[in-house]
Design a protein around this motif. Structure first.
Motif, PDB file in Angstrom:
ATOM      1  N   ALA A 169       4.645 -25.021  22.830  1.00 18.24           N
ATOM      2  CA  ALA A 169       3.814 -23.991  22.212  1.00 18.24           C
ATOM      3  C   ALA A 169       4.651 -22.898  21.555  1.00 18.24           C
ATOM      4  CB  ALA A 169       2.884 -23.377  23.254  1.00 18.24           C
ATOM      5  N   ALA A 170       5.893 -22.730  21.997  1.00 20.42           N
ATOM      6  CA  ALA A 170       6.753 -21.694  21.422  1.00 20.42           C
ATOM      7  C   ALA A 170       7.216 -22.046  20.018  1.00 20.42           C
ATOM      8  CB  ALA A 170       7.968 -21.463  22.321  1.00 20.42           C
ATOM      9  N   ALA A 171       7.131 -23.319  19.647  1.00 14.66           N
ATOM     10  CA  ALA A 171       7.559 -23.755  18.308  1.00 14.66           C
ATOM     11  C   ALA A 171       6.581 -24.806  17.799  1.00 14.66           C
ATOM     12  CB  ALA A 171       8.983 -24.305  18.363  1.00 14.66           C
ATOM     13  N   PRO A 172       5.364 -24.406  17.438  1.00 14.42           N
ATOM     14  CA  PRO A 172       4.339 -25.381  17.052  1.00 14.42           C
ATOM     15  C   PRO A 172       4.720 -26.253  15.869  1.00 14.42           C
ATOM     16  CG  PRO A 172       3.641 -23.109  16.592  1.00 14.42           C
ATOM     17  CD  PRO A 172       4.857 -23.029  17.433  1.00 14.42           C
ATOM     18  N   SER A 173       5.547 -25.739  14.963  1.00 11.78           N
ATOM     19  CA  SER A 173       5.940 -26.540  13.799  1.00 11.78           C
ATOM     20  C   SER A 173       6.842 -27.711  14.186  1.00 11.78           C
ATOM     21  CB  SER A 173       6.658 -25.661  12.775  1.00 11.78           C
ATOM     22  OG  SER A 173       7.860 -25.128  13.324  1.00 11.78           O
ATOM     23  N   ALA A 174       7.387 -27.661  15.400  1.00  5.46           N
ATOM     24  CA  ALA A 174       8.284 -28.730  15.856  1.00  5.46           C
ATOM     25  C   ALA A 174       7.547 -29.818  16.620  1.00  5.46           C
ATOM     26  CB  ALA A 174       9.387 -28.141  16.737  1.00  5.46           C
ATOM     27  N   ALA A 175       6.222 -29.844  16.558  1.00 12.13           N
ATOM     28  CA  ALA A 175       5.439 -30.806  17.333  1.00 12.13           C
ATOM     29  C   ALA A 175       5.868 -32.258  17.114  1.00 12.13           C
ATOM     30  CB  ALA A 175       3.953 -30.635  17.043  1.00 12.13           C
ATOM     31  N   PRO A 176       6.101 -32.698  15.868  1.00 13.51           N
ATOM     32  CA  PRO A 176       6.558 -34.092  15.698  1.00 13.51           C
ATOM     33  C   PRO A 176       7.889 -34.362  16.394  1.00 13.51           C
ATOM     34  CG  PRO A 176       5.761 -33.211  13.618  1.00 13.51           C
ATOM     35  CD  PRO A 176       5.849 -32.050  14.563  1.00 13.51           C
ATOM     36  N   LEU A 177       8.810 -33.398  16.349  1.00 13.32           N
ATOM     37  CA  LEU A 177      10.097 -33.555  17.036  1.00 13.32           C
ATOM     38  C   LEU A 177       9.901 -33.630  18.545  1.00 13.32           C
ATOM     39  CD1 LEU A 177      12.755 -31.211  15.386  1.00 13.32           C
ATOM     40  CD2 LEU A 177      12.926 -33.679  15.709  1.00 13.32           C
ATOM     41  N   VAL A 178       9.016 -32.807  19.074  1.00 15.23           N
ATOM     42  CA  VAL A 178       8.747 -32.825  20.508  1.00 15.23           C
ATOM     43  C   VAL A 178       8.176 -34.171  20.921  1.00 15.23           C
ATOM     44  CG1 VAL A 178       7.389 -31.785  22.362  1.00 15.23           C
ATOM     45  CG2 VAL A 178       8.441 -30.327  20.626  1.00 15.23           C
ATOM     46  N   GLY A 277      18.376 -33.849  23.687  1.00 16.21           N
ATOM     47  CA  GLY A 277      19.067 -32.651  24.165  1.00 16.21           C
ATOM     48  C   GLY A 277      18.914 -31.472  23.226  1.00 16.21           C
ATOM     49  N   ALA A 278      18.971 -31.723  21.914  1.00 19.34           N
ATOM     50  CA  ALA A 278      18.831 -30.637  20.945  1.00 19.34           C
ATOM     51  C   ALA A 278      17.430 -30.048  20.981  1.00 19.34           C
ATOM     52  CB  ALA A 278      19.164 -31.148  19.548  1.00 19.34           C
ATOM     53  N   VAL A 279      16.417 -30.902  21.099  1.00 17.95           N
ATOM     54  CA  VAL A 279      15.042 -30.403  21.168  1.00 17.95           C
ATOM     55  C   VAL A 279      14.819 -29.628  22.466  1.00 17.95           C
ATOM     56  CG1 VAL A 279      12.606 -31.073  21.272  1.00 17.95           C
ATOM     57  CG2 VAL A 279      14.149 -32.203  19.648  1.00 17.95           C
ATOM     58  N   GLU A 280      15.302 -30.170  23.593  1.00 22.07           N
ATOM     59  CA  GLU A 280      15.159 -29.453  24.871  1.00 22.07           C
ATOM     60  C   GLU A 280      15.824 -28.087  24.802  1.00 22.07           C
ATOM     61  OE1 GLU A 280      14.934 -33.149  28.083  1.00 22.07           O
ATOM     62  OE2 GLU A 280      16.875 -32.207  27.643  1.00 22.07           O
ATOM     63  N   LEU A 283      13.954 -25.645  22.342  1.00 21.25           N
ATOM     64  CA  LEU A 283      12.728 -25.062  22.898  1.00 21.25           C
ATOM     65  C   LEU A 283      13.036 -24.032  23.974  1.00 21.25           C
ATOM     66  CD1 LEU A 283      10.381 -28.184  23.131  1.00 21.25           C
ATOM     67  CD2 LEU A 283      10.395 -26.393  21.391  1.00 21.25           C
ATOM     68  N   ARG A 284      14.060 -24.301  24.805  1.00 22.97           N
ATOM     69  CA  ARG A 284      14.451 -23.310  25.820  1.00 22.97           C
ATOM     70  C   ARG A 284      14.872 -22.009  25.156  1.00 22.97           C
ATOM     71  NH1 ARG A 284      17.000 -27.626  28.488  1.00 22.97           N
ATOM     72  NH2 ARG A 284      19.017 -27.010  27.630  1.00 22.97           N
ATOM     73  N   ALA A 285      15.665 -22.125  24.083  1.00 22.63           N
ATOM     74  CA  ALA A 285      16.153 -20.923  23.406  1.00 22.63           C
ATOM     75  C   ALA A 285      15.011 -20.141  22.775  1.00 22.63           C
ATOM     76  CB  ALA A 285      17.192 -21.315  22.356  1.00 22.63           C
ATOM     77  N   VAL A 286      14.121 -20.831  22.086  1.00 20.58           N
ATOM     78  CA  VAL A 286      12.983 -20.147  21.460  1.00 20.58           C
ATOM     79  C   VAL A 286      12.118 -19.483  22.521  1.00 20.58           C
ATOM     80  CG1 VAL A 286      10.863 -20.480  20.141  1.00 20.58           C
ATOM     81  CG2 VAL A 286      12.958 -21.635  19.421  1.00 20.58           C
ATOM     82  N   SER A 287      11.869 -20.188  23.614  1.00 26.84           N
ATOM     83  CA  SER A 287      11.015 -19.651  24.680  1.00 26.84           C
ATOM     84  C   SER A 287      11.622 -18.420  25.335  1.00 26.84           C
ATOM     85  CB  SER A 287      10.760 -20.725  25.746  1.00 26.84           C
ATOM     86  OG  SER A 287      10.075 -21.834  25.197  1.00 26.84           O
ATOM     87  N   SER A 288      12.945 -18.361  25.374  1.00 27.04           N
ATOM     88  CA  SER A 288      13.618 -17.221  26.010  1.00 27.04           C
ATOM     89  C   SER A 288      13.874 -16.073  25.050  1.00 27.04           C
ATOM     90  CB  SER A 288      14.940 -17.674  26.641  1.00 27.04           C
ATOM     91  OG  SER A 288      15.858 -18.086  25.634  1.00 27.04           O
ATOM     92  N   ARG A 293      18.929 -19.245  17.439  1.00 29.32           N
ATOM     93  CA  ARG A 293      19.651 -20.395  17.985  1.00 29.32           C
ATOM     94  C   ARG A 293      18.695 -21.558  18.224  1.00 29.32           C
ATOM     95  NH1 ARG A 293      24.081 -22.376  20.169  1.00 29.32           N
ATOM     96  NH2 ARG A 293      23.954 -23.720  22.004  1.00 29.32           N
ATOM     97  N   GLY A 294      17.513 -21.254  18.709  1.00 35.52           N
ATOM     98  CA  GLY A 294      16.547 -22.309  18.963  1.00 35.52           C
ATOM     99  C   GLY A 294      16.174 -23.061  17.709  1.00 35.52           C
ATOM    100  N   GLU A 295      15.942 -22.341  16.626  1.00 37.18           N
ATOM    101  CA  GLU A 295      15.575 -23.000  15.375  1.00 37.18           C
ATOM    102  C   GLU A 295      16.725 -23.813  14.808  1.00 37.18           C
ATOM    103  OE1 GLU A 295      14.055 -19.855  12.961  1.00 37.18           O
ATOM    104  OE2 GLU A 295      12.082 -19.871  13.944  1.00 37.18           O
ATOM    105  N   LEU A 296      17.956 -23.333  15.009  1.00 41.21           N
ATOM    106  CA  LEU A 296      19.106 -24.113  14.550  1.00 41.21           C
ATOM    107  C   LEU A 296      19.227 -25.415  15.344  1.00 41.21           C
ATOM    108  CD1 LEU A 296      21.588 -24.491  12.821  1.00 41.21           C
ATOM    109  CD2 LEU A 296      22.876 -23.053  14.423  1.00 41.21           C
ATOM    110  N   LEU A 297      19.006 -25.359  16.652  1.00 42.14           N
ATOM    111  CA  LEU A 297      19.037 -26.581  17.468  1.00 42.14           C
ATOM    112  C   LEU A 297      17.948 -27.565  17.038  1.00 42.14           C
ATOM    113  CD1 LEU A 297      19.748 -24.873  20.878  1.00 42.14           C
ATOM    114  CD2 LEU A 297      21.058 -26.843  20.020  1.00 42.14           C
TER     115      LEU A 297
END
Length: 304
Positions: A169-178, A277-280, A283-288, A293-297
Motif C-alpha cells: 500500500a505504501a507504493a501502489p504504482s508498484a503493484a505489478p512488481l509486487v 530482494g529489491a522489491v522487498e 517497500l521497506r524503505a518507502v514504508s519507513s 531510496r525505496g523508489e530507486l530500489l
C-alpha cells in the motif's frame, strides 16, 4: 578498579527510538549492566565502544586476560539473535567469517576475534570489491549439519509474501512488481536446487579486513537455502553508482551475469532472487519514510 558505564552509540539509540515500553528500548537501557556482567565473567578489559557502530547491536572493543584483543558483541534480541549467529560462526569456525571465541550461554553476548572494524570491502574499487566478496562468500556455503537450528528459505516463504502484501500500500504504482515478486518468492523456494548454510545478509559492508586472513564476513543472519540468495546484496551494492551512469539497466544485468558466472550460479535464479530482494527492500524503505531510496530500489527491480 571499576570501569565507567558504557554509552551506546547514537546510531543505535536513534535506530531503537524513544518508546519506553518497547522491548528494544528495555534492552538498550539494560546494556550498561549487561556489558559490566560479561566483562567481569570473561575477565575482559574494555577499550572503547565501536563508533559509529550498527543499528542492531553494540560492539565493545576489549582485551582478554592474556592480552589478546577481541570484540564483545551484544546483538539486539530478535532475528537472528545471538544464539543463531553463534551457531553459524561455530559451523564456519573462522573459515571465511570472524571467529567466535565465546558465547554467553543465555544467548545475549558474543566474544569475537578482533577485526579492523573500520575497513570493509566498500573501501575498495568496485571490481576489486566484488572479486574479494565472491571469494569470501563461497567459503561460507557449507552443509548446515545434522539437526541444525536454522530456518530455511522455504520456511520463511509465506511470512515474506505476507510482508510484501502488507507494505504494498505504501507504493501502489508498484503493484505489478509486487505481484511478480510474490510469485517468484514462492516458486524459488519450491524448486530450490540446493540447501547450504547462507550468511543471509551478505554485502560489501559485511566483509571486514582481518589479521589472520585479508577479509572475513561478519554479522550473519543465517538461513539455509540456495547460494543465489546470498548474492542479492552484492548485486544491489552501490546501486546509486549504477543509476548515476548511462545504461543503468544494462549495467545491472551485466552485474548479475558476472556474479552468477564467477560463482557457477544460474543467472536466471540470481536475477529472480534479486528482483524479489529489491522489491522487498524498496517497500521497506518507502514504508519507513525513505522514499527516494525505496523508489530507486523498485526502479532497479524493473531493470532486471
Amino acid at each position: 578498579m571499576a570501569t565507567a558505564p558504557i554509552e551506546p552509540p547514537r546510531r543505535l539509540v536513534r535506530a531503537i527510538g524513544d518508546d519506553p515500553g518497547s522491548p528494544a528500548r528495555a534492552w538498550l537501557d539494560s546494556l550498561p549492566d549487561r556489558v559490566a556482567e560479561r566483562l567481569a565473567a570473561w575477565e575482559l578489559t574494555p577499550e572503547r565502544v565501536h563508533e559509529p557502530g550498527g543499528r542492531a547491536s553494540l560492539l565493545v572493543l576489549v582485551t582478554q586476560a592474556d592480552g589478546t584483543p577481541a570484540a564483545l558483541k551484544f546483538p539486539l534480541p530478535g532475528q537472528p539473535g545471538a544464539a543463531l549467529e553463534a551457531a553459524a560462526l561455530t559451523r564456519w569456525d573462522g573459515w571465511g567469517a570472524v571467529r567466535l571465541l565465546r558465547a554467553d550461554p543465555d544467548g545475549g553476548a558474543l566474544l569475537l576475534e578482533r577485526l579492523r572494524s573500520g575497513v570493509s570491502l566498500r573501501s575498495l574499487q568496485e571490481a576489486k570489491a566484488l572479486l574479494e566478496a565472491a571469494g569470501t562468500v563461497r567459503r561460507l556455503w557449507v552443509p548446515p549439519g545434522d539437526d541444525h537450528p536454522f530456518e530455511t528459505l522455504a520456511d520463511r516463504t509465506e511470512a515474506a509474501v505476507a510482508a510484501l502484501r502488507e507494505r504494498a500500500a505504501a507504493a501502489p504504482s508498484a503493484a505489478p512488481l509486487v505481484d511478480e515478486a510474490a510469485e517468484l518468492r514462492r516458486s524459488l523456494a519450491a524448486d530450490a536446487p540446493e540447501e547450504v548454510l547462507l550468511h543471509g545478509a551478505f554485502r560489501q559492508g559485511k566483509v571486514l579486513a582481518g589479521h589472520r586472513t585479508p577479509w572475513l564476513a561478519v554479522g550473519p543472519r543465517p538461513v539455509v537455502g540456495e547460494r543465489a540468495y546470498d548474492l542479492v546484496g552484492l548485486v544491489l551494492d552501490r546501486m546509486e553508482d549504477l543509476a548515476a551512469g548511462t545504461g543503468a539497466a544494462s549495467a545491472a544485468r551485466r552485474r548479475v551475469a558476472k556474479l552468477a558466472d564467477s560463482l557457477d550460479i544460474d543467472r536466471d535464479r540470481l536475477r529472480a532472487w534479486t528482483l524479489v530482494g529489491a522489491v522487498e527492500a524498496g517497500l521497506r524503505a518507502v514504508s519507513s519514510g525513505d522514499r527516494a531510496r525505496g523508489e530507486l530500489l523498485l526502479e532497479f527491480a524493473t531493470w532486471l
